[in-house]
Design an enzyme around this catalytic site. Structure first.
Site, PDB file in Angstrom:
ATOM      1  N   HIS A  84       1.457 -94.124  43.306  1.00  0.00           N
ATOM      2  CA  HIS A  84       2.665 -93.381  43.668  1.00  0.00           C
ATOM      3  C   HIS A  84       2.498 -92.769  45.072  1.00  0.00           C
ATOM      4  O   HIS A  84       3.397 -92.877  45.912  1.00  0.00           O
ATOM      5  CB  HIS A  84       2.909 -92.286  42.612  1.00  0.00           C
ATOM      6  CG  HIS A  84       4.110 -91.425  42.861  1.00  0.00           C
ATOM      7  ND1 HIS A  84       5.172 -91.371  41.987  1.00  0.00           N
ATOM      8  CD2 HIS A  84       4.415 -90.568  43.875  1.00  0.00           C
ATOM      9  CE1 HIS A  84       6.082 -90.524  42.469  1.00  0.00           C
ATOM     10  NE2 HIS A  84       5.641 -90.021  43.608  1.00  0.00           N
ATOM     11  N   GLU A  85       1.342 -92.148  45.313  1.00  0.00           N
ATOM     12  CA  GLU A  85       1.131 -91.446  46.593  1.00  0.00           C
ATOM     13  C   GLU A  85       0.942 -92.414  47.760  1.00  0.00           C
ATOM     14  O   GLU A  85       1.350 -92.116  48.883  1.00  0.00           O
ATOM     15  CB  GLU A  85      -0.049 -90.475  46.485  1.00  0.00           C
ATOM     16  CG  GLU A  85       0.142 -89.346  45.470  1.00  0.00           C
ATOM     17  CD  GLU A  85       1.469 -88.604  45.595  1.00  0.00           C
ATOM     18  OE1 GLU A  85       2.004 -88.486  46.711  1.00  0.00           O
ATOM     19  OE2 GLU A  85       1.986 -88.149  44.556  1.00  0.00           O
TER      20      GLU A  85
ATOM     21  N   GLY B 148       0.527 -84.927  42.600  1.00  0.00           N
ATOM     22  CA  GLY B 148       0.148 -85.419  43.919  1.00  0.00           C
ATOM     23  C   GLY B 148       1.196 -85.051  44.934  1.00  0.00           C
ATOM     24  O   GLY B 148       2.302 -84.615  44.579  1.00  0.00           O
TER      25      GLY B 148
ATOM     26  N   CYS C 126       8.990 -87.216  40.855  1.00  0.00           N
ATOM     27  CA  CYS C 126       8.558 -87.066  42.244  1.00  0.00           C
ATOM     28  C   CYS C 126       9.065 -85.724  42.758  1.00  0.00           C
ATOM     29  O   CYS C 126      10.232 -85.393  42.542  1.00  0.00           O
ATOM     30  CB  CYS C 126       9.133 -88.211  43.078  1.00  0.00           C
ATOM     31  SG  CYS C 126       8.673 -88.126  44.810  1.00  0.00           S
ATOM     32  N   LEU C 127       8.202 -84.974  43.418  1.00  0.00           N
ATOM     33  CA  LEU C 127       8.612 -83.650  43.922  1.00  0.00           C
ATOM     34  C   LEU C 127       9.766 -83.765  44.926  1.00  0.00           C
ATOM     35  O   LEU C 127      10.521 -82.821  45.098  1.00  0.00           O
ATOM     36  CB  LEU C 127       7.424 -82.932  44.574  1.00  0.00           C
ATOM     37  CG  LEU C 127       6.271 -82.542  43.634  1.00  0.00           C
ATOM     38  CD1 LEU C 127       5.136 -81.909  44.425  1.00  0.00           C
ATOM     39  CD2 LEU C 127       6.737 -81.605  42.536  1.00  0.00           C
TER      40      LEU C 127
ATOM     41  N   HIS D  42       4.301 -93.550  48.976  1.00  0.00           N
ATOM     42  CA  HIS D  42       4.941 -92.587  49.876  1.00  0.00           C
ATOM     43  C   HIS D  42       4.562 -92.849  51.329  1.00  0.00           C
ATOM     44  O   HIS D  42       5.365 -92.662  52.237  1.00  0.00           O
ATOM     45  CB  HIS D  42       4.494 -91.157  49.535  1.00  0.00           C
ATOM     46  CG  HIS D  42       5.364 -90.475  48.522  1.00  0.00           C
ATOM     47  ND1 HIS D  42       6.701 -90.238  48.722  1.00  0.00           N
ATOM     48  CD2 HIS D  42       5.082 -89.966  47.298  1.00  0.00           C
ATOM     49  CE1 HIS D  42       7.205 -89.612  47.670  1.00  0.00           C
ATOM     50  NE2 HIS D  42       6.243 -89.435  46.781  1.00  0.00           N
TER      51      HIS D  42
ATOM     52  N   GLN E 147       6.057 -85.836  52.553  1.00  0.00           N
ATOM     53  CA  GLN E 147       6.825 -84.911  51.714  1.00  0.00           C
ATOM     54  C   GLN E 147       6.813 -83.479  52.263  1.00  0.00           C
ATOM     55  O   GLN E 147       7.582 -82.631  51.809  1.00  0.00           O
ATOM     56  CB  GLN E 147       6.282 -84.900  50.282  1.00  0.00           C
ATOM     57  CG  GLN E 147       6.480 -86.233  49.567  1.00  0.00           C
ATOM     58  CD  GLN E 147       5.960 -86.159  48.146  1.00  0.00           C
ATOM     59  OE1 GLN E 147       4.762 -86.315  47.916  1.00  0.00           O
ATOM     60  NE2 GLN E 147       6.837 -85.917  47.196  1.00  0.00           N
TER      61      GLN E 147
END
Ligand code: ZN
Length: 145
Positions: free
Chosen positions: A132-133, A47, A90-91, A136, A52
């Site tokens: 998670h998304e 995701g 996480c990216l 963010h 991000q």
């Protein structure tokens, strides 16, 4: 085709800000979704949230049922009492893997990229990715747990 640059760092302001509602799915938003959808697989992510890539709007791409889907203005309406702990990365936080507790099931309200409203139940991996998304979009990262 555009693979966007991922912003990293637990203290980077854009990753810590609460994002703005998207009032309308414009051409610009559709372009951003397209670019984000090309960026997630390039980075091997499950995701990606707009902050991000430096955009403070309520938009994320999530791997749902094996496909990358855009969720716009997502709201988690219900969370199951049952939770599961599993490892997440996480990216925006390279090389950090943490055990995170997430609700097993959620009901999500969101707009798709055509501007259509959905209310749907998700479970397991899909529910984890969404939680998670959505975090963010409120400036929450896995290091906060
Ligand atoms: Zn993340």
């Amino acid at each position: 085709m555009a693979v966007l640059q991922i912003i990293t760092g637990a203290n980077t302001p854009v990753l810590r800000k609460k994002t703005e509602i998207i009032p309308k799915v414009t051409k610009e938003i559709k372009k951003l979704i397209k670019d984000m959808k090309e960026t997630v697989p390039a980075e091997k992510g499950a995701g990606l949230a707009a902050p991000q890539v430096g955009v403070s709007l309520r938009l994320s791409i999530c791997m749902l049922d094996g496909k990358y889907e855009a969720i716009i203005n997502p709201k988690i309406l219900w969370k199951s009492e049952e939770t599961t702990i599993d490892e997440e990365g996480c990216l925006s936080l390279p090389n950090i893997w943490l055990n995170i507790k997430r609700h097993n099931e959620i009901i999500l309200n969101y707009l798709d990229e055509k501007g259509k409203t959905h209310e749907k139940k998700y479970s397991g991996f899909d529910a984890r990715v969404i939680q998670h998304e959505v975090d963010h979009l409120d400036g929450v990262l896995i290091v906060d747990y």
